[in-house]
Scaffold this motif. Structure first.
Motif, PDB file in Angstrom:
ATOM      1  N   PRO A 230     -19.628  13.552 -32.912  1.00 46.29           N
ATOM      2  CA  PRO A 230     -19.047  13.675 -34.254  1.00 46.29           C
ATOM      3  C   PRO A 230     -18.509  15.063 -34.559  1.00 46.29           C
ATOM      4  N   GLU A 231     -19.176  16.104 -34.094  1.00 48.27           N
ATOM      5  CA  GLU A 231     -18.703  17.465 -34.367  1.00 48.27           C
ATOM      6  C   GLU A 231     -17.381  17.742 -33.658  1.00 48.27           C
ATOM      7  N   ALA A 232     -17.314  17.343 -32.372  1.00 48.51           N
ATOM      8  CA  ALA A 232     -16.071  17.540 -31.620  1.00 48.51           C
ATOM      9  C   ALA A 232     -14.952  16.671 -32.190  1.00 48.51           C
ATOM     10  N   ALA A 238      -9.134  17.738 -37.326  1.00 50.14           N
ATOM     11  CA  ALA A 238      -8.625  18.862 -38.106  1.00 50.14           C
ATOM     12  C   ALA A 238      -7.545  19.619 -37.327  1.00 50.14           C
ATOM     13  N   TYR A 239      -7.773  19.801 -36.027  1.00 49.99           N
ATOM     14  CA  TYR A 239      -6.811  20.523 -35.190  1.00 49.99           C
ATOM     15  C   TYR A 239      -5.476  19.788 -35.140  1.00 49.99           C
ATOM     16  N   VAL A 240      -5.520  18.477 -34.912  1.00 45.50           N
ATOM     17  CA  VAL A 240      -4.271  17.723 -34.780  1.00 45.50           C
ATOM     18  C   VAL A 240      -3.521  17.683 -36.108  1.00 45.50           C
ATOM     19  N   ALA A 241      -4.222  17.535 -37.222  1.00 48.12           N
ATOM     20  CA  ALA A 241      -3.549  17.564 -38.525  1.00 48.12           C
ATOM     21  C   ALA A 241      -2.839  18.900 -38.733  1.00 48.12           C
ATOM     22  N   ALA A 242      -3.507  20.001 -38.377  1.00 45.23           N
ATOM     23  CA  ALA A 242      -2.886  21.321 -38.505  1.00 45.23           C
ATOM     24  C   ALA A 242      -1.722  21.471 -37.532  1.00 45.23           C
ATOM     25  N   PHE A 243      -1.877  20.945 -36.328  1.00 45.16           N
ATOM     26  CA  PHE A 243      -0.802  20.986 -35.331  1.00 45.16           C
ATOM     27  C   PHE A 243       0.444  20.260 -35.827  1.00 45.16           C
ATOM     28  N   LEU A 244       0.258  19.072 -36.401  1.00 46.35           N
ATOM     29  CA  LEU A 244       1.400  18.314 -36.908  1.00 46.35           C
ATOM     30  C   LEU A 244       2.093  19.079 -38.028  1.00 46.35           C
ATOM     31  N   ASP A 245       1.316  19.759 -38.856  1.00 47.39           N
ATOM     32  CA  ASP A 245       1.906  20.593 -39.903  1.00 47.39           C
ATOM     33  C   ASP A 245       2.777  21.690 -39.294  1.00 47.39           C
ATOM     34  N   VAL A 246       2.232  22.404 -38.324  1.00 51.79           N
ATOM     35  CA  VAL A 246       2.951  23.518 -37.711  1.00 51.79           C
ATOM     36  C   VAL A 246       4.222  23.036 -37.021  1.00 51.79           C
ATOM     37  N   MET A 247       4.151  21.859 -36.405  1.00 57.23           N
ATOM     38  CA  MET A 247       5.319  21.317 -35.706  1.00 57.23           C
ATOM     39  C   MET A 247       6.385  20.808 -36.662  1.00 57.23           C
ATOM     40  N   GLY A 248       6.022  20.604 -37.928  1.00 54.29           N
ATOM     41  CA  GLY A 248       6.984  20.094 -38.904  1.00 54.29           C
ATOM     42  C   GLY A 248       7.091  18.586 -38.929  1.00 54.29           C
ATOM     43  N   ILE A 249       6.084  17.904 -38.412  1.00 57.36           N
ATOM     44  CA  ILE A 249       6.091  16.438 -38.382  1.00 57.36           C
ATOM     45  C   ILE A 249       5.509  15.923 -39.697  1.00 57.36           C
ATOM     46  N   THR A 250       6.340  15.279 -40.482  1.00 55.85           N
ATOM     47  CA  THR A 250       5.927  14.828 -41.815  1.00 55.85           C
ATOM     48  C   THR A 250       5.900  13.311 -41.955  1.00 55.85           C
ATOM     49  N   GLU A 251       6.586  12.603 -41.058  1.00 56.60           N
ATOM     50  CA  GLU A 251       6.702  11.146 -41.187  1.00 56.60           C
ATOM     51  C   GLU A 251       6.522  10.479 -39.825  1.00 56.60           C
ATOM     52  N   GLY A 264     -12.449  25.344 -28.026  1.00 51.77           N
ATOM     53  CA  GLY A 264     -11.955  24.431 -29.044  1.00 51.77           C
ATOM     54  C   GLY A 264     -10.778  23.608 -28.549  1.00 51.77           C
ATOM     55  N   PRO A 265     -10.242  22.716 -29.387  1.00 53.95           N
ATOM     56  CA  PRO A 265      -9.130  21.856 -28.960  1.00 53.95           C
ATOM     57  C   PRO A 265      -7.864  22.665 -28.683  1.00 53.95           C
ATOM     58  N   GLU A 266      -7.110  22.208 -27.675  1.00 53.74           N
ATOM     59  CA  GLU A 266      -5.791  22.761 -27.372  1.00 53.74           C
ATOM     60  C   GLU A 266      -4.854  21.593 -27.051  1.00 53.74           C
ATOM     61  N   VAL A 267      -3.660  21.644 -27.590  1.00 49.69           N
ATOM     62  CA  VAL A 267      -2.705  20.572 -27.364  1.00 49.69           C
ATOM     63  C   VAL A 267      -2.131  20.649 -25.950  1.00 49.69           C
ATOM     64  N   ILE A 268      -1.894  19.504 -25.362  1.00 52.08           N
ATOM     65  CA  ILE A 268      -1.182  19.415 -24.088  1.00 52.08           C
ATOM     66  C   ILE A 268       0.275  19.052 -24.360  1.00 52.08           C
ATOM     67  N   GLU A 269       0.478  17.974 -25.107  1.00 52.02           N
ATOM     68  CA  GLU A 269       1.824  17.575 -25.516  1.00 52.02           C
ATOM     69  C   GLU A 269       1.719  16.565 -26.639  1.00 52.02           C
ATOM     70  N   THR A 270       2.837  16.302 -27.297  1.00 53.56           N
ATOM     71  CA  THR A 270       2.859  15.316 -28.375  1.00 53.56           C
ATOM     72  C   THR A 270       4.141  14.508 -28.292  1.00 53.56           C
ATOM     73  N   HIS A 271       4.114  13.323 -28.891  1.00 57.27           N
ATOM     74  CA  HIS A 271       5.274  12.424 -28.911  1.00 57.27           C
ATOM     75  C   HIS A 271       5.354  11.779 -30.290  1.00 57.27           C
ATOM     76  N   THR A 272       6.559  11.653 -30.819  1.00 57.38           N
ATOM     77  CA  THR A 272       6.755  11.005 -32.123  1.00 57.38           C
ATOM     78  C   THR A 272       6.987   9.509 -31.919  1.00 57.38           C
ATOM     79  N   ARG A 273       6.031   8.890 -31.300  1.00 58.90           N
ATOM     80  CA  ARG A 273       6.034   7.453 -31.006  1.00 58.90           C
ATOM     81  C   ARG A 273       4.600   7.033 -30.762  1.00 58.90           C
TER      82      ARG A 273
END
Length: 396
Positions: A230-232, A238-251, A264-273
């Motif tokens: 649960p802690e992780a 929280a990390y991914v929500a902040a990451f999406l904010d920084v990337m400018g993904i709103t929808e 702590g968490p580190e992103v590898i990659e993301t996809h808007t799909r």
């Protein structure tokens, strides 16, 4: 009678198109002659078959937009994401800006953006030869990951653990980038964003081909919910929500891959799909949230996510068949396990006489079993029972 919403779908997808039609939309389907699905042509109001960079495409869509305005452009296929964003920007209709989508598809641009914003210090560099890889490792240390700048499906991803191992991956139509290897368990995070608010729908656990040193990142299974404390899990959300904010993904939907490192968490990659490998089905079975339905309802009515449908199983898992390379001589056990309680789908299209190659990326796996159960461990267990109980006999 209400006028149907006009929606552009770039790259097709029967699940998405079916949900859009159920929501009362009319579809303008845009796809390439080489990739389109013939079964979708009869369900669309119109179909445009052309290359995505065809210079006549935007003028055509502008003319159609003047006649009957489009409400949204949607794509859930990797190659259609940026064309969809460019269309939305050109027609001035809702959608992610092209520059946002571009930096999700360009792994080097993503790393540079995150460093510039002070969000992540993970390095990255474009490399053109083995000397460039060694130079990057001299600065950042081994192991080093080398992968295509715009790649997907674990194709041509290599890990070099010492200088003597370094070779340049196969030449292709893309540049390669080098990144430090991030230690720790890997997960993907399935989310849906609306008006800048992010719903973390699920954290997906993944199993990789760790016993193959040449292709250790090929995914051979997934499970929802992920085996994470649960802690992780809270830190990842929280990390991914902040990451999406920084990337400018709103929808829209996103599929973000992360490692939980010692720091702590580190992103590898993301996809808007949505994620591949039937992840949307796992999420729907385990949580009741239908990611494709969320995308369709946003396109038609800008709806925010609602409570999930009741009756979810609680957990779902998928495991891929990865027989050794060679010629298939016989397959036994398929009928025995086909009706096992909890088995939602067993897909094994191999036949005697087929030739299977080494599993080098997501496209070279042989088939899969998808199972549901009250807990993740039970769903994984059902998958293991099926994959171990079906014998694929192969001669070298």
């Amino acid at each position: 009678m209400d006028t149907p919403q006009q929606i552009i779908v770039v790259g097709g997808g029967p699940g998405l198109c079916d949900r859009l039609r159920q929501a009362g939309a009319e579809i303008t389907l845009i796809d390439t002659p080489a990739r389109y699905e013939p079964a979708l042509v009869p369900v669309a109001r119109r179909t445009v078959l052309t290359e995505y960079d065809d210079p006549s495409l935007l003028p055509l869509l502008r003319a159609l937009h003047r006649e009957s305005p489009f409400a949204a452009v949607v794509s859930l296929t990797e190659q259609g994401l940026l064309p969809a964003a460019l269309i939305a920007a050109d027609l001035a209709i809702p959608g992610l800006p092209p520059e946002v989508v571009e930096r999700t598809r360009d792994k080097f641009a993503m790393r540079a953006w995150l460093r510039d914003k002070g969000f992540s210090a993970v390095g990255g560099a474009v490399v053109r030869d083995a000397a460039g890889i060694r130079a990057f490792a001299a600065e950042h240390g081994y192991p080093v990951i080398v992968k295509p700048r715009h790649g997907q499906g674990s194709e041509n991803v290599a890990c070099f653990r010492r200088a003597d191992d370094v070779v340049m991956p196969p030449a292709g139509g893309d540049e390669y980038i080098a990144e430090p290897f991030l230690p720790g368990p890997e997960f993907s995070v399935e989310a849906f964003s609306h008006a800048g608010e992010h719903l973390i729908v699920a954290i997906t656990g993944k199993f990789t081909q760790d016993d193959d040193p040449d292709h250790p990142f090929v995914e051979v299974g997934h499970v929802v919910p992920a085996p994470i404390g649960p802690e992780a899990a809270s830190a990842v959300r929280a990390y991914v929500a902040a990451f999406l904010d920084v990337m400018g993904i709103t929808e829209g939907v996103t599929h973000t891959e992360v490692r939980v490192t010692p720091s702590g968490p580190e992103v590898i990659e993301t996809h808007t799909r949505v994620g591949g490998d039937q992840i949307a089905t796992l999420v729907r079975q385990a949580t009741g949230h239908d990611l494709l339905d969320l995308a369709a309802r946003w396109a038609v009515g800008r709806e925010a996510p609602q409570e999930p449908a009741p009756g979810a199983a609680g957990a779902a898992a998928i495991r891929f068949f990865t027989p050794p390379p060679g010629r298939v001589t016989d397959i036994t056990g398929v009928q025995r396990w086909q009706g096992l309680p909890g088995v939602l789908k067993l897909h094994l299209p191999l036949r005697a006489g087929d030739t299977v190659g080494a599993v080098r990326n997501s496209r070279t796996r042989a088939g899969y079993v998808l199972a549901t159960a009250p807990t993740a461990q039970e769903a994984i267990g059902i998958c293991e029972t099926v994959t171990s109980g079906i014998r694929i006999h192969v001669s070298p």
